[in-house]
Motif scaffolding. Structure first.
Motif, mmCIF file in Angstrom:
data_model
loop_
_atom_site.group_PDB
_atom_site.id
_atom_site.type_symbol
_atom_site.label_atom_id
_atom_site.label_comp_id
_atom_site.label_asym_id
_atom_site.label_seq_id
_atom_site.Cartn_x
_atom_site.Cartn_y
_atom_site.Cartn_z
ATOM 1 N N LEU A 156 0.815 -1.224 0.000
ATOM 2 C CA LEU A 156 0.000 0.000 0.000
ATOM 3 C C LEU A 156 0.842 1.264 0.000
ATOM 4 C CD1 LEU A 156 -2.734 -1.117 2.542
ATOM 5 C CD2 LEU A 156 -2.977 -0.897 0.055
ATOM 6 N N GLY A 157 2.148 1.119 0.165
ATOM 7 C CA GLY A 157 3.029 2.282 0.177
ATOM 8 C C GLY A 157 2.886 3.122 1.441
ATOM 9 N N ILE A 158 2.631 2.473 2.585
ATOM 10 C CA ILE A 158 2.504 3.191 3.854
ATOM 11 C C ILE A 158 3.539 2.669 4.836
ATOM 12 C CG2 ILE A 158 0.052 3.718 3.544
ATOM 13 C CD1 ILE A 158 -0.604 1.417 5.455
ATOM 14 N N ARG A 159 3.751 3.402 5.908
ATOM 15 C CA ARG A 159 4.700 2.982 6.938
ATOM 16 C C ARG A 159 4.124 1.828 7.743
ATOM 17 N NH1 ARG A 159 6.261 9.039 8.566
ATOM 18 N NH2 ARG A 159 7.770 9.313 6.914
ATOM 19 N N GLN A 160 5.021 1.002 8.300
ATOM 20 C CA GLN A 160 4.585 -0.151 9.076
ATOM 21 C C GLN A 160 3.815 0.276 10.323
ATOM 22 O OE1 GLN A 160 7.517 -3.182 9.808
ATOM 23 N NE2 GLN A 160 8.362 -2.972 7.751
ATOM 24 N N GLY A 161 4.214 1.365 10.958
ATOM 25 C CA GLY A 161 3.492 1.859 12.131
ATOM 26 C C GLY A 161 2.073 2.264 11.781
ATOM 27 N N THR A 162 1.923 2.933 10.656
ATOM 28 C CA THR A 162 0.594 3.314 10.174
ATOM 29 C C THR A 162 -0.231 2.068 9.899
ATOM 30 O OG1 THR A 162 1.529 5.303 9.151
ATOM 31 C CG2 THR A 162 -0.642 4.580 8.366
ATOM 32 N N ALA A 163 0.405 1.062 9.323
ATOM 33 C CA ALA A 163 -0.298 -0.196 9.025
ATOM 34 C C ALA A 163 -0.799 -0.855 10.303
ATOM 35 C CB ALA A 163 0.616 -1.143 8.250
ATOM 36 N N ARG A 164 0.030 -0.882 11.337
ATOM 37 C CA ARG A 164 -0.389 -1.509 12.597
ATOM 38 C C ARG A 164 -1.586 -0.782 13.204
ATOM 39 N NH1 ARG A 164 5.228 -2.180 13.022
ATOM 40 N NH2 ARG A 164 5.437 -0.282 14.246
ATOM 41 N N VAL A 165 -1.577 0.544 13.155
ATOM 42 C CA VAL A 165 -2.699 1.319 13.697
ATOM 43 C C VAL A 165 -3.968 1.039 12.904
ATOM 44 C CG1 VAL A 165 -3.596 3.669 14.015
ATOM 45 C CG2 VAL A 165 -1.251 3.124 14.693
ATOM 46 N N ARG A 166 -3.866 1.082 11.577
ATOM 47 C CA ARG A 166 -5.041 0.820 10.733
ATOM 48 C C ARG A 166 -5.570 -0.597 10.946
ATOM 49 N NH1 ARG A 166 -3.689 3.348 4.787
ATOM 50 N NH2 ARG A 166 -3.614 5.537 5.434
ATOM 51 N N LEU A 167 -4.668 -1.554 11.054
ATOM 52 C CA LEU A 167 -5.077 -2.942 11.231
ATOM 53 C C LEU A 167 -5.816 -3.122 12.549
ATOM 54 C CD1 LEU A 167 -5.027 -5.761 10.022
ATOM 55 C CD2 LEU A 167 -2.802 -6.118 11.103
ATOM 56 N N HIS A 168 -5.305 -2.531 13.606
ATOM 57 C CA HIS A 168 -5.976 -2.613 14.909
ATOM 58 C C HIS A 168 -7.368 -1.982 14.831
ATOM 59 C CE1 HIS A 168 -6.585 -2.573 19.221
ATOM 60 N NE2 HIS A 168 -6.871 -1.275 19.127
ATOM 61 N N ARG A 169 -7.437 -0.802 14.238
ATOM 62 C CA ARG A 169 -8.717 -0.098 14.111
ATOM 63 C C ARG A 169 -9.702 -0.900 13.259
ATOM 64 N NH1 ARG A 169 -7.272 5.371 12.281
ATOM 65 N NH2 ARG A 169 -6.894 4.322 10.326
ATOM 66 N N ALA A 170 -9.236 -1.473 12.161
ATOM 67 C CA ALA A 170 -10.115 -2.244 11.274
ATOM 68 C C ALA A 170 -10.621 -3.502 11.967
ATOM 69 C CB ALA A 170 -9.376 -2.605 9.986
ATOM 70 N N ARG A 171 -9.734 -4.193 12.670
ATOM 71 C CA ARG A 171 -10.158 -5.407 13.374
ATOM 72 C C ARG A 171 -11.194 -5.085 14.450
ATOM 73 N NH1 ARG A 171 -4.313 -8.316 13.790
ATOM 74 N NH2 ARG A 171 -4.520 -9.571 11.915
ATOM 75 N N ARG A 172 -11.006 -3.982 15.142
ATOM 76 C CA ARG A 172 -11.959 -3.586 16.179
ATOM 77 C C ARG A 172 -13.327 -3.290 15.559
ATOM 78 N NH1 ARG A 172 -9.325 0.732 18.473
ATOM 79 N NH2 ARG A 172 -10.593 2.108 17.222
ATOM 80 N N ARG A 173 -13.339 -2.594 14.434
ATOM 81 C CA ARG A 173 -14.608 -2.260 13.778
ATOM 82 C C ARG A 173 -15.292 -3.479 13.181
ATOM 83 N NH1 ARG A 173 -12.910 3.233 10.652
ATOM 84 N NH2 ARG A 173 -12.972 4.587 12.463
ATOM 85 N N ILE A 174 -14.508 -4.390 12.603
ATOM 86 C CA ILE A 174 -15.102 -5.554 11.939
ATOM 87 C C ILE A 174 -15.753 -6.479 12.955
ATOM 88 C CG2 ILE A 174 -13.129 -7.143 11.872
ATOM 89 C CD1 ILE A 174 -15.366 -6.427 8.902
ATOM 90 N N GLN A 175 -15.287 -6.478 14.192
ATOM 91 C CA GLN A 175 -15.909 -7.304 15.229
ATOM 92 C C GLN A 175 -17.341 -6.871 15.500
ATOM 93 O OE1 GLN A 175 -12.995 -6.840 18.385
ATOM 94 N NE2 GLN A 175 -12.524 -9.013 18.233
ATOM 95 N N ARG A 176 -17.649 -5.634 15.208
ATOM 96 C CA ARG A 176 -19.000 -5.109 15.451
ATOM 97 C C ARG A 176 -19.970 -5.430 14.321
ATOM 98 N NH1 ARG A 176 -16.509 0.562 16.667
ATOM 99 N NH2 ARG A 176 -15.287 0.015 18.483
ATOM 100 N N VAL A 177 -19.469 -5.977 13.221
ATOM 101 C CA VAL A 177 -20.324 -6.303 12.077
ATOM 102 C C VAL A 177 -21.151 -7.541 12.432
ATOM 103 C CG1 VAL A 177 -20.349 -7.043 9.663
ATOM 104 C CG2 VAL A 177 -18.705 -5.317 10.430
ATOM 105 N N PRO A 178 -22.475 -7.486 12.238
ATOM 106 C CA PRO A 178 -23.301 -8.667 12.532
ATOM 107 C C PRO A 178 -22.801 -9.888 11.771
ATOM 108 C CG PRO A 178 -24.670 -6.758 12.047
ATOM 109 C CD PRO A 178 -23.256 -6.349 11.743
#
Length: 188
Positions: A156-178
């Motif tokens: 994606l052409g992003i920094r690894q730290g940015t990737a870790r933050v996005r991944l954590h945020r995405a996983r947290r949000r996806i858990q809320r999907v029915p």
């Protein structure tokens, strides 16, 4: 020089190196595309487009930024929306089937089997549809396509730290999907 060590930058000088690269990665690219598209003709066309794009952009591959497959997934991620834009233009002008090559029955059967096998991946992608684009792209590459967070960051052409933050945020949000009871995928 061993062919396994010949990288994408050498494709212009060594067609055998490209063939080896193609054979090594064609199944992974086809699976990647079959998770995103359900039409076997389109999957075949996009697979060919990805490898044509690889020939044009082989000089941009940097091993220090990630694996060959991560780079290929980056190329494929750009190929899919480009195809969708092109199809929309063609549809308005000349209909949906313009420019498609005909596949024989065995090709269609093989691609339909591949598409069926990738249906869980398509369902996961549908569950991620409402995530912000950057979060969704990262989660797709890690959870569905099997890249490590570092490889996904490179694709994606992003920094690894940015990737870790996005991944954590995405996983947290996806858990809320029915229907999603636990995070999709895991960290490599």
């Amino acid at each position: 020089m061993r062919r396994e060590q010949t990288g994408p930058a050498n494709f212009a000088r060594d067609p055998d190196a490209f063939e080896t690269f193609y054979r090594r990665h064609v199944d992974a690219v086809t699976r990647f595309l079959a998770r995103r598209e359900a039409d076997p003709h389109l999957v075949a066309d996009l697979t060919a487009e990805v490898f044509l794009a690889v020939l044009d952009s082989a000089h941009t591959y940097r091993p220090a930024r990630g694996s060959e497959i991560a780079w290929l997934y980056g190329v494929a991620r750009n190929t899919v929306p480009a195809q969708r834009r092109r199809t929309a233009r063609e549809s308005r002008a000349a209909g949906r089937i313009a420019g498609r090559r005909l596949l024989d029955a065995d090709d269609i059967l093989r691609l339909e089997e591949r598409i069926d096998a990738e249906s869980p991946g398509r369902l996961a992608l549908e569950a991620m549809a409402d995530l912000p684009n950057g979060d969704r792209a990262l989660l797709e590459l890690v959870a569905v396509d099997g890249l490590s967070p570092a490889e996904a960051a490179a694709a994606l052409g992003i920094r690894q730290g940015t990737a870790r933050v996005r991944l954590h945020r995405a996983r947290r949000r996806i858990q809320r999907v029915p229907g999603v009871t636990e995070p999709i995928g895991g960290t490599k």
